[in-house]
Design an enzyme around this catalytic site. Structure first.
Site, PDB file in Angstrom:
ATOM      1  N   ASP A  38       0.831  -1.203   0.000  1.00 52.26           N
ATOM      2  CA  ASP A  38       0.000   0.000   0.000  1.00 52.26           C
ATOM      3  C   ASP A  38       0.867   1.256   0.000  1.00 52.26           C
ATOM      4  O   ASP A  38       1.640   1.480   0.937  1.00 52.26           O
ATOM      5  CB  ASP A  38      -0.903  -0.012   1.237  1.00 52.26           C
ATOM      6  CG  ASP A  38      -2.065   0.951   1.118  1.00 52.26           C
ATOM      7  OD1 ASP A  38      -2.277   1.502   0.024  1.00 52.26           O
ATOM      8  OD2 ASP A  38      -2.774   1.145   2.117  1.00 52.26           O
ATOM      9  N   CYS A  77      -6.087   3.641  -3.758  1.00 52.91           N
ATOM     10  CA  CYS A  77      -5.985   2.187  -3.629  1.00 52.91           C
ATOM     11  C   CYS A  77      -7.286   1.411  -3.798  1.00 52.91           C
ATOM     12  O   CYS A  77      -7.288   0.327  -4.388  1.00 52.91           O
ATOM     13  CB  CYS A  77      -5.314   1.821  -2.319  1.00 52.91           C
ATOM     14  SG  CYS A  77      -6.354   1.867  -0.870  1.00 52.91           S
ATOM     15  N   HIS A 130     -10.502  -2.692   2.488  1.00 54.93           N
ATOM     16  CA  HIS A 130     -10.858  -1.348   2.020  1.00 54.93           C
ATOM     17  C   HIS A 130     -11.886  -1.349   0.885  1.00 54.93           C
ATOM     18  O   HIS A 130     -11.830  -0.514  -0.023  1.00 54.93           O
ATOM     19  CB  HIS A 130      -9.609  -0.581   1.589  1.00 54.93           C
ATOM     20  CG  HIS A 130      -9.784   0.912   1.729  1.00 54.93           C
ATOM     21  ND1 HIS A 130      -8.801   1.811   1.396  1.00 54.93           N
ATOM     22  CD2 HIS A 130     -10.845   1.653   2.162  1.00 54.93           C
ATOM     23  CE1 HIS A 130      -9.230   3.044   1.613  1.00 54.93           C
ATOM     24  NE2 HIS A 130     -10.471   2.977   2.081  1.00 54.93           N
ATOM     25  N   HIS A 218       2.152   2.386   3.856  1.00 54.11           N
ATOM     26  CA  HIS A 218       1.223   3.508   4.020  1.00 54.11           C
ATOM     27  C   HIS A 218       1.445   4.172   5.383  1.00 54.11           C
ATOM     28  O   HIS A 218       1.729   3.495   6.366  1.00 54.11           O
ATOM     29  CB  HIS A 218      -0.208   2.970   3.917  1.00 54.11           C
ATOM     30  CG  HIS A 218      -1.261   4.024   3.797  1.00 54.11           C
ATOM     31  ND1 HIS A 218      -1.568   4.907   4.811  1.00 54.11           N
ATOM     32  CD2 HIS A 218      -2.105   4.325   2.783  1.00 54.11           C
ATOM     33  CE1 HIS A 218      -2.558   5.699   4.422  1.00 54.11           C
ATOM     34  NE2 HIS A 218      -2.894   5.378   3.185  1.00 54.11           N
TER      35      HIS A 218
END
Length: 279
Positions: A38, A77, A130, A218
């Site tokens: 990520d 993302c 997510h 991230h």
């Protein structure tokens, strides 16, 4: 910001008792492992020309793989994840962004784990999802039989359970495992890898599909201090790097760079652990 998601897709033939060089029959379905990171930048790999970062496992794997050098992902993302897991343009899935309801994947869209589960695969997710936190949008509703995942857009976000501390969310995180909140032990990338390795090595006659979606590197850039310590001693200014690609966006921050590189090196170590588990 130009974000790059590093995707590694491996189709691995199981090794039987006659040795690694003996292939399975053409009728045997392959095991499948997908690893996605990520917010990792294109330049955050040694194989892409970075002279500082240490990613030996990923570098070696890239050199023996099909290498998609003209591959692009969505700017953020969730749309990328939706496309990866469905094979569809992200707008068809209902996912167009990462927040205020725009990362909820339509429940009627079929996913890769749904197809593979129907074909007799064991399916598991370990990491960031997510694409929706509530029924019928959770990973366990979308074809994953074994799940260990974080809600929302990752750790240290408003989706965290209220008892989690923001400043230490990457350590001993509270995650959702098979529908229940669990308190885990260790650094987040190690925790997800531990679960994936256990899943890969489980005794079963079924082939497996493992989706390992690291939330690192991230931000917030939380990591064990020793992972960044080595990089802090190096020259991380723009003068230390090849003059390729886009110019620096503002003044480089050596501390942030050291933290990102430490997180990526840890990903590389854990990638090596998964390769060993596959063997």
């Amino acid at each position: 910001m130009r974000w790059f998601v590093c995707i590694v897709l491996m189709f691995v033939n199981a090794v039987n008792t006659r040795g690694a060089d003996t292939p399975r029959s053409p009728q045997s379905p392959p095991n499948v492992l997908i690893v996605i990171t990520d917010d990792q930048g294109y330049g955050d790999l040694g194989v892409h020309g970075n002279p500082v970062i240490r990613t030996p496992k990923l570098d070696a794997f890239a050199k023996q793989s099909v290498w998609l050098k003209q591959f692009y992902v969505s700017p953020v993302c969730s749309p990328t994840r939706a496309s990866l897991l469905t094979g569809q343009y992200n707008y068809r899935t209902g996912v167009v962004d990462t927040f205020i309801g725009r990362s909820l994947m339509r429940p009627d869209v079929k996913t890769l784990p749904e197809y593979l589960a129907a074909a007799g695969y064991r399916t598991g997710i370990f990491g960031k999802w997510h694409l929706g936190d509530n029924y019928p949008l959770r990973p366990e509703d979308r074809g994953f039989q074994e799940t260990l995942w974080s809600r929302g857009g990752g750790l240290a976000q408003p989706s965290d359970p209220p008892q989690m501390e923001w400043k230490t969310a990457y350590f001993d995180p509270i995650l959702t495992q098979n529908g229940k909140e669990v308190k885990t032990k260790g650094y987040c990338t190690d925790v997800f890898t531990d679960a994936a390795v256990k899943f890969i090595g489980a005794e079963s006659k079924k082939p497996f599909f493992a989706y390992v979606a690291f939330n690192a590197p991230h931000g917030p850039l939380q990591l064990p201090d020793e992972l960044a310590a080595t990089y802090r001693k190096l020259d991380l200014s723009d003068k230390a790097f090849p003059k390729l690609g886009q110019p620096w966006a503002g003044k480089p921050d050596p501390e942030n760079t050291a933290r990102v590189y430490g997180m990526v090196e840890n990903i590389d170590t854990n990638f090596g652990r998964m390769l060993k588990a596959l063997e």
